[in-house]
Design a protein around this motif. Sequence first.
Motif, PDB file in Angstrom:
ATOM      1  N   LEU A  86       0.844  -1.191   0.000  1.00 30.80           N
ATOM      2  CA  LEU A  86       0.000   0.000   0.000  1.00 30.80           C
ATOM      3  C   LEU A  86       0.882   1.244   0.000  1.00 30.80           C
ATOM      4  CD1 LEU A  86      -3.281   0.664   0.964  1.00 30.80           C
ATOM      5  CD2 LEU A  86      -1.882   1.874   2.605  1.00 30.80           C
ATOM      6  N   LEU A  87       0.496   2.189  -0.835  1.00 28.75           N
ATOM      7  CA  LEU A  87       1.168   3.491  -0.881  1.00 28.75           C
ATOM      8  C   LEU A  87       0.119   4.546  -0.572  1.00 28.75           C
ATOM      9  CD1 LEU A  87       3.496   5.431  -1.453  1.00 28.75           C
ATOM     10  CD2 LEU A  87       2.950   5.239  -3.896  1.00 28.75           C
ATOM     11  N   LEU A  88       0.321   5.254   0.514  1.00 30.31           N
ATOM     12  CA  LEU A  88      -0.611   6.281   0.958  1.00 30.31           C
ATOM     13  C   LEU A  88      -0.207   7.623   0.372  1.00 30.31           C
ATOM     14  CD1 LEU A  88      -2.914   7.226   2.866  1.00 30.31           C
ATOM     15  CD2 LEU A  88      -1.176   7.436   4.652  1.00 30.31           C
ATOM     16  N   LEU A  89      -1.171   8.305  -0.238  1.00 36.25           N
ATOM     17  CA  LEU A  89      -0.954   9.664  -0.736  1.00 36.25           C
ATOM     18  C   LEU A  89      -1.773  10.605   0.126  1.00 36.25           C
ATOM     19  CD1 LEU A  89      -1.379   9.108  -4.597  1.00 36.25           C
ATOM     20  CD2 LEU A  89       0.705   8.935  -3.241  1.00 36.25           C
ATOM     21  N   GLY A  90      -1.160  11.664   0.625  1.00 33.94           N
ATOM     22  CA  GLY A  90      -1.929  12.579   1.448  1.00 33.94           C
ATOM     23  C   GLY A  90      -1.159  13.825   1.817  1.00 33.94           C
ATOM     24  N   SER A  91      -1.831  14.667   2.585  1.00 38.12           N
ATOM     25  CA  SER A  91      -1.194  15.893   3.069  1.00 38.12           C
ATOM     26  C   SER A  91      -0.120  15.519   4.076  1.00 38.12           C
ATOM     27  CB  SER A  91      -2.254  16.776   3.741  1.00 38.12           C
ATOM     28  OG  SER A  91      -2.754  16.127   4.895  1.00 38.12           O
ATOM     29  N   GLY A  92       0.699  16.476   4.419  1.00 33.58           N
ATOM     30  CA  GLY A  92       1.765  16.237   5.387  1.00 33.58           C
ATOM     31  C   GLY A  92       1.246  15.704   6.705  1.00 33.58           C
TER      32      GLY A  92
ATOM     33  N   ASP B 155       0.437  11.185  10.443  1.00 31.37           N
ATOM     34  CA  ASP B 155      -0.474  10.416  11.292  1.00 31.37           C
ATOM     35  C   ASP B 155      -0.346   8.918  11.020  1.00 31.37           C
ATOM     36  OD1 ASP B 155      -1.385  12.705  12.483  1.00 31.37           O
ATOM     37  OD2 ASP B 155      -3.259  12.803  11.336  1.00 31.37           O
ATOM     38  N   ALA B 156       0.038   8.574   9.797  1.00 30.34           N
ATOM     39  CA  ALA B 156       0.162   7.160   9.420  1.00 30.34           C
ATOM     40  C   ALA B 156       1.306   6.485  10.156  1.00 30.34           C
ATOM     41  CB  ALA B 156       0.362   7.035   7.910  1.00 30.34           C
ATOM     42  N   GLY B 157       2.281   7.250  10.562  1.00 31.52           N
ATOM     43  CA  GLY B 157       3.420   6.675  11.263  1.00 31.52           C
ATOM     44  C   GLY B 157       4.352   5.966  10.304  1.00 31.52           C
ATOM     45  N   GLY B 158       5.171   5.086  10.832  1.00 32.38           N
ATOM     46  CA  GLY B 158       6.168   4.410  10.025  1.00 32.38           C
ATOM     47  C   GLY B 158       5.721   3.067   9.479  1.00 32.38           C
ATOM     48  N   ASP B 159       4.466   2.691   9.710  1.00 32.84           N
ATOM     49  CA  ASP B 159       3.997   1.377   9.269  1.00 32.84           C
ATOM     50  C   ASP B 159       3.613   1.335   7.796  1.00 32.84           C
ATOM     51  OD1 ASP B 159       4.329   0.638  11.875  1.00 32.84           O
ATOM     52  OD2 ASP B 159       2.210   0.751  12.389  1.00 32.84           O
ATOM     53  N   VAL B 160       3.335   2.498   7.217  1.00 30.75           N
ATOM     54  CA  VAL B 160       2.832   2.548   5.848  1.00 30.75           C
ATOM     55  C   VAL B 160       3.729   3.454   5.006  1.00 30.75           C
ATOM     56  CG1 VAL B 160       0.865   3.253   4.426  1.00 30.75           C
ATOM     57  CG2 VAL B 160       0.461   2.203   6.637  1.00 30.75           C
ATOM     58  N   MET B 161       4.053   2.990   3.804  1.00 31.67           N
ATOM     59  CA  MET B 161       4.812   3.820   2.869  1.00 31.67           C
ATOM     60  C   MET B 161       3.890   4.953   2.425  1.00 31.67           C
ATOM     61  SD  MET B 161       7.750   4.130   1.343  1.00 31.67           S
ATOM     62  CE  MET B 161       8.541   2.541   1.359  1.00 31.67           C
TER      63      MET B 161
ATOM     64  N   THR C 167       9.046   5.115  -5.950  1.00 27.51           N
ATOM     65  CA  THR C 167       8.364   4.419  -4.858  1.00 27.51           C
ATOM     66  C   THR C 167       7.531   3.259  -5.399  1.00 27.51           C
ATOM     67  OG1 THR C 167       8.299   6.495  -3.611  1.00 27.51           O
ATOM     68  CG2 THR C 167       6.869   4.724  -2.851  1.00 27.51           C
ATOM     69  N   VAL C 168       6.834   3.488  -6.502  1.00 28.16           N
ATOM     70  CA  VAL C 168       6.031   2.431  -7.124  1.00 28.16           C
ATOM     71  C   VAL C 168       6.929   1.269  -7.538  1.00 28.16           C
ATOM     72  CG1 VAL C 168       4.695   1.861  -9.205  1.00 28.16           C
ATOM     73  CG2 VAL C 168       4.096   3.872  -7.841  1.00 28.16           C
ATOM     74  N   GLU C 169       8.045   1.577  -8.156  1.00 28.63           N
ATOM     75  CA  GLU C 169       8.981   0.540  -8.589  1.00 28.63           C
ATOM     76  C   GLU C 169       9.469  -0.283  -7.398  1.00 28.63           C
ATOM     77  OE1 GLU C 169      13.361   0.380 -10.661  1.00 28.63           O
ATOM     78  OE2 GLU C 169      11.983   1.971 -11.293  1.00 28.63           O
ATOM     79  N   MET C 170       9.830   0.393  -6.318  1.00 29.04           N
ATOM     80  CA  MET C 170      10.319  -0.291  -5.130  1.00 29.04           C
ATOM     81  C   MET C 170       9.237  -1.183  -4.507  1.00 29.04           C
ATOM     82  SD  MET C 170      11.742   1.385  -1.603  1.00 29.04           S
ATOM     83  CE  MET C 170      10.152   2.064  -1.191  1.00 29.04           C
ATOM     84  N   LEU C 171       8.017  -0.675  -4.380  1.00 28.00           N
ATOM     85  CA  LEU C 171       6.940  -1.440  -3.754  1.00 28.00           C
ATOM     86  C   LEU C 171       6.507  -2.629  -4.603  1.00 28.00           C
ATOM     87  CD1 LEU C 171       4.838   1.446  -2.177  1.00 28.00           C
ATOM     88  CD2 LEU C 171       6.258  -0.240  -0.993  1.00 28.00           C
TER      89      LEU C 171
END
Length: 185
Positions: free
Chosen positions: A74-80, A85-91, A105-109
């Motif tokens: 999962l790749l989260l897109l959002g404001s700063g 708030d997502a923390g370090g658990d989610v890219m 990032t897409v290539e890596m994931l």
Amino acid sequence: MSVIIVALPKIEDAKRVRRVLLSHGYDNVVPCGTGAAALMEANNENRGLIICAARLPDMHYSELLEYMPRFYELLLLGSGSAVSDAGGDVMALTMPLKIHDLINTVEMLLAQADRRYKKEKKKKPPARNERDENYIRNAKYLLMERNHLTEEAAYRYIQKRSMDNGTNMVETAQMILMLIWDETD
């Protein structure tokens, strides 16, 4: 084959991200407007990536993460603030997106999802057919009868000999059967 699912609240935004990814060589990209649609698409492929916003019309990204199939990233897109708030658990990537960051990032994931999928597939040993099981069973019973071993001890003997000799259990069982057969002649 990996799929990239872009789930954003505004389908137009998802289509824009899709166009960017298509222009950079990714050909299996599906835009969605809801988390449910993203999950339905994800169930059509073995592995892939879901790019989503922190909040979709029908669910929060954390719910999507919870219900996501096993070999998906999962790749989260959002404001700063959403990203922090997502923390370090989610890219995550902050908006507005930098194309270079998105592509890297897409290539890596995707590589990570593919690696996990292939590693898991390698783990599963091929199922033995009935004939191969029969070789092992017969060798085990001969060892039990001839050497007065328990069934478990005979199985462990075959297993240990196969490891020691660098052969699989079927080959070891065949060797045991041939050796015992030769002794009876």
